[in-house]
Write a protein that holds these residues in place. Structure first.
Motif, PDB file in Angstrom:
ATOM      1  N   HIS B  72      86.041   1.653-117.127  1.00  0.00           N
ATOM      2  CA  HIS B  72      86.595   2.325-115.501  1.00  0.00           C
ATOM      3  C   HIS B  72      85.352   2.653-114.815  1.00  0.00           C
ATOM      4  N   GLU B 138      89.024  12.826-108.259  1.00  0.00           N
ATOM      5  CA  GLU B 138      90.029  12.367-109.164  1.00  0.00           C
ATOM      6  C   GLU B 138      90.566  10.754-108.932  1.00  0.00           C
ATOM      7  N   GLY B 139      90.277  10.169-109.882  1.00  0.00           N
ATOM      8  CA  GLY B 139      90.621   8.569-109.844  1.00  0.00           C
ATOM      9  C   GLY B 139      89.465   7.806-109.639  1.00  0.00           C
ATOM     10  N   ALA B 143      86.888   0.558-107.675  1.00  0.00           N
ATOM     11  CA  ALA B 143      86.585  -0.009-109.195  1.00  0.00           C
ATOM     12  C   ALA B 143      87.130  -1.508-109.074  1.00  0.00           C
ATOM     13  N   PRO B 158      93.457   3.362-107.054  1.00  0.00           N
ATOM     14  CA  PRO B 158      93.856   4.987-107.028  1.00  0.00           C
ATOM     15  C   PRO B 158      93.704   5.450-105.420  1.00  0.00           C
ATOM     16  N   ASP B 159      94.243   6.682-105.373  1.00  0.00           N
ATOM     17  CA  ASP B 159      94.252   7.113-103.821  1.00  0.00           C
ATOM     18  C   ASP B 159      92.873   7.173-103.068  1.00  0.00           C
TER      19      ASP B 159
END
Lengths: 377, 531
Positions: B72, B138-139, B143, B158-159
């Motif tokens: 990731h 976070e997240g 990517a 993600p956010d």
């Protein structure tokens, strides 16, 4: 000094290029050059690739040769005096028209190959539906009622910290797709989540699988063998870990394989009718979880904060079993959570839900039987 | 056209006031030279930032297996590397060169819209800070690749993607303002006698590039806005379940994306067209055909976008058209290379550092052009698409193409900008070190690509191990060479042999003929004579 180095550099580049490719052309080494493959199309593509490559080499030799000559002879240190010519319409026309003719020479064979490549619809003997799923492939033999999921083999997963000596590392699956030779196989591609691309170099098939759309391609495999490929379109975290293995066999072996797959499916359906014990459900559930859920929710259920929710302590998992089953079976719209009803059978789904509720740091205590999944479908 | 009278009336006789002191000089400046410097420094910082992410990528790919980073995070690195290099390094570097050079090449006192110029620069540090900050959220950072294909970048992202969307909007606004400014300057502020067909090719290529920017940056803005509404406001532009189409995202993206790659190479053509004649001591061969070839490439760039999408499942007629149109681009591009080589022919050449970088550009950009022609042949692209062959191709045109021309431009014009000659010996070391390293880095990627290694994977099967190890070694060496470049840059700014006004024996153009080195803070307050 500098000049000598420079011209040597050109020589290295040009001769290196030529020798490397001509060697590989003679021996057809997979490591340096494109594979010739095992279908008529793959061989046409290879020839076209080599044609354009050699055209580039010839142009390169002429252009870099002129440049090198000029650098050698028309330098101030050798007393060269600059000429002052700076335009010639004739020569501009020549070097516009000659490349144009070369391009036409490339375009004619390329057009023929492309038309062949796109002719998937006519005279197909077998239709194989390929579904891209984060991060595995589902194969459905459209006329045979045979369907299964193929994902990265455990033998590759186990050695990721040091794969030395692991033959076919990342190119091995738990269940290869089996196809007969000398039959026109039509592939239908689609996706259940993001865009993937199914690519097997020896078959010269690379086609995107797009959610909501169906693409097609075709191949007639002329030699039996095992052909390996990978997903070619970035599809998220484990894009590098969804290989493809095609096992091309004789028609008789293919028929035999179909029969055995159907028997397997019947046995699985029978096992869904019985009551399962907690121990058996948990054991099976762990296998299913690690193969299907751990990529996002983590091998220990921790998830990835901000991207994928944790299993451990999740209110959904700790809550009512029916709600939990619903999300696993039907997915969650608008998120990365897939509907697993099309991927797993009743036993696997019951096992994995039971596992999630009673492992990974959770202990709800209840059991989910295959019959409950059947009712939820 | 430039008129000195209005300018004089406004400012009286006090033209040669210098810059303000301290940090506020850089924050409030409206001077094209200061802003050019700011752009170039931003680009250099972004080059090192994007380069350090490339080092992480090459480190993980040094051997098979997962040793250093998680998949990731690896995807975040490839994505951010691409975004930072394209939008943070190459584009701002060329805008910086335009700011510095366009006014002094056409005999203008400054850019046409100096306050907007300040704004279009100062947006960028905030945009990139915001984009980079997602790495620590976070997240994680984006990517989904610098091409951010839906639905991976919409439903499945993600956010933090919203920060990415806002950052792209800001970069787009900055680019469009920069482009407007360049067009306004070139069309309105040329010294009397500087007709369009007398302009240096760098000015021509930038004029055409600026039109490309204005045409396509709003398309990119549209794409990210549709992403935003898909993510938050219930639309389904790219979601088939709601009647949309994920492939449409790719059409929209590449309608921006293909002209974008020419935005990154046309100014490079202008730089090379300035350097080759200087060191060959011979006028550029085929000036007008160079102008027409640049315009042809720009027009064709709008008509070839779907060659990035030969495997998405287009109708065969579409594939045929995009194949023909794509390989046609090699004609005007070929004309450029032939013109440069003919300029050298029967010249009186010397090989100072800028010339070396320019020659390196011609050879290696042409290699990238050859692989480009190969990729354009649609049926064969079935095998090349999304492999390391493509990675090798676009790094040959962007690193040994665009970046090489930027470095060549630095060595060529830095004596003019600072009044100091760079250290010739160090410059040559920098060139040979970089050139050997960059070929060790990218040439083997052709082979692994042809042998079947897909791009954007954090790990690979053992058959690709040797070439990846070689490639990584080249990568580390190339990265280190650019840290060495930083040293050369600082050394040159701080001092060095005094540069003459003409700097190079064969240099022509207003900046070399009419201005001292360094030029005064406000140059050409009166229009220079144009021959």
């Amino acid at each position: 000094m500098i000049f000598n180095k420079l011209s040597r550099r050109f020589l290295v580049v040009v001769t290196g290029l030529v020798s490397m490719f001509s060697m590989s052309a003679a021996r057809a080494e997979y490591e340096l050059n494109m594979t010739q493959g095992v279908t008529p199309i793959s061989q046409d593509i290879y020839s076209l690739h080599m044609l354009v490559f050699w055209i580039c080499v010839v142009i390169g030799v002429v252009v870099f040769g002129a440049m090198a000559w000029s650098i050698l002879h028309h330098r101030k240190s050798k007393g060269a005096v600059a000429a002052n010519f700076h335009e010639s319409t004739t020569i501009e026309i020549v070097w516009t028209v000659v490349p144009l003719l070369i391009l036409i020479g490339i375009a004619i064979p390329a057009t023929g190959t492309l038309l062949d490549l796109e002719d998937a619809k006519t005279n197909a003997d077998i239709t194989l539906q390929v579904t891209g799923i984060q991060w595995k492939w589902k194969y459905t033999y459209v006329d045979e009622d045979v369907s299964f999921i193929s994902s990265l083999a455990q033998s590759s997963r186990d050695v990721m910290s040091d794969p030395t000596g692991n033959e076919n590392y990342l190119l091995e699956v738990d269940e290869p797709v089996v196809l007969p030779i000398n039959k026109k196989i039509r592939f239908l591609f689609h996706s259940s989540d993001v865009i993937h691309a199914w690519w097997v170099p020896e078959l010269a098939v690379k086609q995107d699988s797009v959610p909501g759309f169906i693409n097609d391609s075709w191949a007639t495999i002329e030699e039996p063998g095992i052909y390996r490929g990978q997903c070619a379109e970035l599809c998220g975290k484990d894009h590098g870990f969804m290989p493809i293995v095609v096992n091309a066999v004789s028609e008789a072996e293919y028929e035999q394989w179909l029969v055995s797959k159907k028997e397997e499916a019947a046995a699985a359906a029978a096992s869904a009718e019985q009551e399962w014990s907690m121990k058996d459900l948990l054991a099976r559930g762990e296998t299913v979880y690690q193969a299907n859920c751990s990529a996002c929710h983590g091998p220990t259920g921790a998830g990835i904060p901000g991207a994928f929710p944790a299993m451990t302590g999740s209110p959904l998992v700790l809550g009512d079993a029916a709600g939990h089953i619903d999300v696993v079976v039907n997915g969650k719209a608008g998120t990365a959570m897939a509907a697993f009803k099309g991927q797993l059978n009743d036993v696997d789904l019951a096992a994995v839900v039971t596992y999630e509720r009673n492992a990974l740091g959770n202990s709800v205590g209840d059991m989910v039987q295959p019959s409950a999944i059947k009712n939820a479908r | 056209m430039y008129t000195e009278t209005t300018h004089d009336a406004a400012h009286g006789e006090h033209h040669d006031h210098g810059p303000a002191k301290g940090l506020m000089r850089w924050v409030t400046t409206t001077n094209h030279k200061d802003i050019g410097t700011l752009y170039l420094w931003l680009a250099f910082i972004m080059l090192l930032y994007g380069g350090s992410m490339a080092m992480i990528i090459r480190l993980e790919l040094f051997q098979p297996g997962l040793q250093w980073v998680e998949p990731h995070f690896f995807n975040q690195m490839t994505t951010m590397h691409g975004l930072v290099m394209v939008f943070g390094a190459i584009m701002p570097a060329f805008v910086g060169l335009a700011n510095w050079l366009v006014p002094i090449m056409i005999g203008a006192p400054d850019m046409a819209l100096p306050r907007m110029n300040n704004w279009s620069f100062w947006i960028l540090p905030f945009a990139f800070t915001m984009l980079a900050s997602t790495t620590f959220m976070e997240g994680g950072a984006p990517a989904f690749g610098w091409t951010f294909y839906a639905p991976l970048s919409t439903t499945f992202a993600p956010d933090t993607t919203d920060f990415f969307i806002f950052a792209v909007h800001l970069m787009g606004i900055s680019s469009v303002m920069g482009a407007i400014n360049i067009i306004a300057t070139i069309l309105n502020m040329r010294a009397p006698g500087m007709t369009l067909m007398k302009m240096p090719l760098f000015v021509w290529t930038w004029l055409i590039t600026a039109y490309l920017l204005i045409a396509v940056m709003p398309v990119l803005a549209g794409a990210v806005t549709m992403m935003l509404t898909d993510r938050h406001f219930g639309t389904s532009f790219f979601d088939a379940a709601g009647g949309g189409d994920p492939v449409m995202f790719q059409h929209v993206f590449w309608f921006f994306g293909h002209p974008e790659v020419y935005i990154m190479i046309l100014p490079a053509f202008g730089v090379i067209s300035a350097i080759i004649p200087t060191f060959a001591r011979k006028p550029l061969f085929g000036y007008s055909s160079m102008v027409y070839a640049t315009a042809s490439i720009a027009i064709l760039s709008f008509m070839v976008w779907a060659h990035h999408m030969f495997t998405v499942g287009m109708p065969v007629a579409g594939e045929l058209y995009f194949m023909y149109a794509t390989i046609l681009i090699s004609v005007p591009t070929g004309v450029k290379v032939f013109n440069w080589v003919t300029t050298m022919w029967k010249g009186s050449m010397t090989f100072e550092t800028p010339m070396l970088w320019a020659l390196g550009f011609i050879v290696m950009f042409t290699i990238g052009g050859f692989s480009g022609l190969m990729l354009g042949v649609a049926p064969v692209d079935t095998q090349y698409h999304d492999t390391y062959f493509v990675v090798a191709h676009f790094h040959y045109v962007l690193v040994t193409g665009a970046l090489y021309s930027i470095i060549a431009a630095f060595y060529y014009w830095v004596p003019k900008w600072t009044g100091h000659m760079y250290d010739e010996k160090l410059g040559k070391i920098h060139f040979w070190w970089s050139t050997i390293a960059v070929n060790v880095l990218f040439f083997p990627q052709h082979f692994v690509g042809l042998a079947g290694m897909p791009r954007r994977i954090p790990d690979y099967s053992l058959q690709f191990a040797e070439f990846n190890a070689i490639s990584s070694i080249g990568g580390f060496a190339f990265g280190l060479a650019q840290v060495f470049f930083l040293y050369i840059v600082i050394k040159t700014i701080r001092g060095g042999e005094k540069a003459t006004a003409q700097v190079w024996e064969g240099a022509t153009g207003l900046e070399f003929e009419q201005l001292p080195s360094p030029p005064p803070y406000h140059s050409f307050t009166e229009a220079p004579p144009v021959r």
